[in-house]
Enzyme design. Structure first.
Site, PDB file in Angstrom:
ATOM      1  N   GLU A 174       0.895  -1.374   0.058  1.00  0.00           N
ATOM      2  CA  GLU A 174      -0.168  -0.029  -0.043  1.00  0.00           C
ATOM      3  C   GLU A 174       1.016   1.219   0.007  1.00  0.00           C
ATOM      4  O   GLU A 174       0.335   2.251   0.149  1.00  0.00           O
ATOM      5  CB  GLU A 174      -1.106  -0.030   1.248  1.00  0.00           C
ATOM      6  CG  GLU A 174      -1.952  -1.226   1.249  1.00  0.00           C
ATOM      7  CD  GLU A 174      -3.223  -0.970   0.342  1.00  0.00           C
ATOM      8  OE1 GLU A 174      -3.535   0.243   0.465  1.00  0.00           O
ATOM      9  OE2 GLU A 174      -3.566  -1.914  -0.348  1.00  0.00           O
ATOM     10  N   HIS A 250      -4.512   1.857   7.083  1.00  0.00           N
ATOM     11  CA  HIS A 250      -3.289   2.223   6.870  1.00  0.00           C
ATOM     12  C   HIS A 250      -2.430   2.541   8.183  1.00  0.00           C
ATOM     13  O   HIS A 250      -3.071   3.037   9.022  1.00  0.00           O
ATOM     14  CB  HIS A 250      -3.080   3.162   5.800  1.00  0.00           C
ATOM     15  CG  HIS A 250      -3.256   2.579   4.567  1.00  0.00           C
ATOM     16  ND1 HIS A 250      -4.366   3.490   3.620  1.00  0.00           N
ATOM     17  CD2 HIS A 250      -3.280   1.502   3.917  1.00  0.00           C
ATOM     18  CE1 HIS A 250      -4.418   2.856   2.522  1.00  0.00           C
ATOM     19  NE2 HIS A 250      -3.832   1.688   2.596  1.00  0.00           N
ATOM     20  N   CYS A 368      -2.804  11.320   3.468  1.00  0.00           N
ATOM     21  CA  CYS A 368      -3.253  10.611   2.361  1.00  0.00           C
ATOM     22  C   CYS A 368      -2.896  11.404   0.850  1.00  0.00           C
ATOM     23  O   CYS A 368      -2.586  10.614  -0.056  1.00  0.00           O
ATOM     24  CB  CYS A 368      -4.623  10.058   2.331  1.00  0.00           C
ATOM     25  SG  CYS A 368      -5.140   9.076   3.582  1.00  0.00           S
TER      26      CYS A 368
END
EC number: 3.5.3.23
Length: 444
Positions: A174, A250, A368
């Site tokens: 990721e 995450h 993000c």
């Protein structure tokens, strides 16, 4: 020579919508089927990026993906004209159409993992696009991500680009959302902290039970090998499976680092003290581990406010500042904590709040929206200069958004063939503004 940590923010694409695609991401799921505002989303992102440039930071932008992704829809059996492909997908497999229209590439923390030249054996900045195999709508991004990164960091003397890892759950990757680089100075060799959710090759190892662990140890180790990192500059640390099951999909939802500061929730990791000792030993310089207790901020408040999905930046003055979403101001416990944090004697002296609500409602905060790239002066000069934020680019991109973006979009609008034309026209013009060349399939 001067050294910088640049931030490259993802431009929000024209199809920004709330389809609730991300299982395990509480905000994404809870806002499913709302009407989105792509124009406002893009402008919020641009304003945050410009604000950081105005603070004296090196700030760039990364182009979005082409959506709707008609190539994927054709690959899975929908045929005919572009309009017919959209229409058939909407009728027969609306969930697949939604996945092929996601603007999720705005969250460039998931675009790639980046290792700076001070850490790598060949002295180049290394990029590996994340394969994002855990989520269908993101698994179709890596090839175009690689094209965009190569067009942005387009000098082989300074930048090394790798192919994304094999597209299998064992190598679930990721990107930088599970990676933090710790260092005394950006230009000095540092310690790269890779955080993973599970060990794919050991079925008995700890892992979450409710939500998926999107990052594997095997993927993190593979990226470290590709980037030519020494063992002494890597630490592999497991995220607490219990917090993944509470919506921490995450690691950048539960911790964030900058230079010699790691800001984290006490429930963030497994084997915390042992791994922190390893970081201290490998850093060989002062570290500030800034712990937030559950008593101070609950996991639920941390996830809802995105306290840890903030950016910590070092201002030109040398002070560190937290770049937080306005949601942190609106949460009493989090706001109280942040007001206290700047008095605690850590390097963090300021908190600055920005409205990124269109992104937040889809589960992505300030951290993000950015990919960090530590570089020296020569490397910054080797970047495609048309992608670096200044007054001129800010004006051009805002005008571009005004010209091409809708101010409201529902999930049912994704079947509108006009959206294909609008999106491709916008992206074709964007590649000219940013001088990217033909990074999209429709341009080839």
């Amino acid at each position: 020579m001067k050294h910088f940590e640049a931030n490259f923010d993802g431009l929000v694409g024209p199809t920004h919508n709330y389809a609730g695609l991300s299982f395990g991401n509480v905000a994404s799921f809870s806002n499913a089927a709302q009407t989105s505002n792509p124009k406002a989303a893009a402008k919020q992102g641009l304003q945050k990026a410009k604000s950081l440039a105005d603070l004296g930071m090196v700030q760039g932008v990364l182009a979005p993906q082409e959506r709707p992704d008609l190539y994927t829809l054709r690959r899975i059996g929908f045929s005919g004209s572009d309009a017919e492909v959209l229409q058939k997908a909407a009728q027969q497999a609306p969930a697949l159409l939604n996945a092929c229209c996601s603007a999720s590439s705005m969250w460039t923390a998931n675009a790639a993992t980046v290792s700076p030249s001070a850490d790598t054996r060949d002295g180049k900045v290394h990029f590996t696009p994340a394969n994002l195999v855990d989520k269908l709508h993101r698994s179709i991004e890596p090839v175009t991500t690689g094209n965009i990164l190569q067009a942005t960091f387009n000098n082989d003397r300074y930048f090394k680009h790798h192919q994304h890892l094999p597209e299998h759950a064992s190598f679930g990757d990721e990107g930088a959302a599970n990676h933090t680089r710790l260092c005394s100075e950006y230009g000095h060799a540092g310690v790269e902290l890779f955080v993973y959710g599970q060990t794919a090759t050991n079925p008995d190892a700890p892992k979450p039970t409710k939500y998926p662990a999107r990052q594997t140890l095997e993927a993190s180790q593979a990226v470290a090998r590709l980037h030519q990192l020494e063992d002494e500059s890597c630490v592999f640390m497991q995220q607490n499976p219990n917090v993944i099951d509470q919506g921490v999909f995450h690691n950048d939802v539960i911790s964030v680092g900058n230079k010699n500061v790691l800001f984290y929730h006490e429930q963030a990791f497994l084997d915390t003290e042992t791994k922190f000792d390893e970081i201290r030993r490998k850093m060989n310089s002062d570290m500030y581990f800034v712990k937030v207790t559950t008593e101070q901020v609950s996991i639920d408040d941390a996830v809802r406010s995105y306290l840890f999905n903030t950016q910590i930046i070092t201002l030109p003055s040398g002070e560190m500042a937290i770049i937080a979403p306005t949601n942190c101001q609106e949460n009493p416990a989090v706001f109280a904590y942040l007001n206290e944090l700047v008095t605690l004697g850590t390097p963090i002296k300021q908190v600055r709040y920005y409205d990124v609500k269109q992104s937040m409602q889809n589960g992505g905060g300030p951290a993000c929206l950015r990919l960090r790239v530590a570089m020296n002066e020569q490397e910054v000069a080797a970047v495609n200069q048309n992608t670096l934020m200044d007054d001129g680019l800010f004006t051009r991109l805002n005008t571009w958004v005004d010209r091409h973006y809708r101010d409201q979009l529902t999930v049912s609008d994704l079947a509108d063939p006009q959206l294909i034309i609008e999106s491709r026209t916008a992206l074709d013009e964007l590649t000219q503004i940013l001088k990217l060349g033909s990074v999209y399939l429709f341009q080839r």
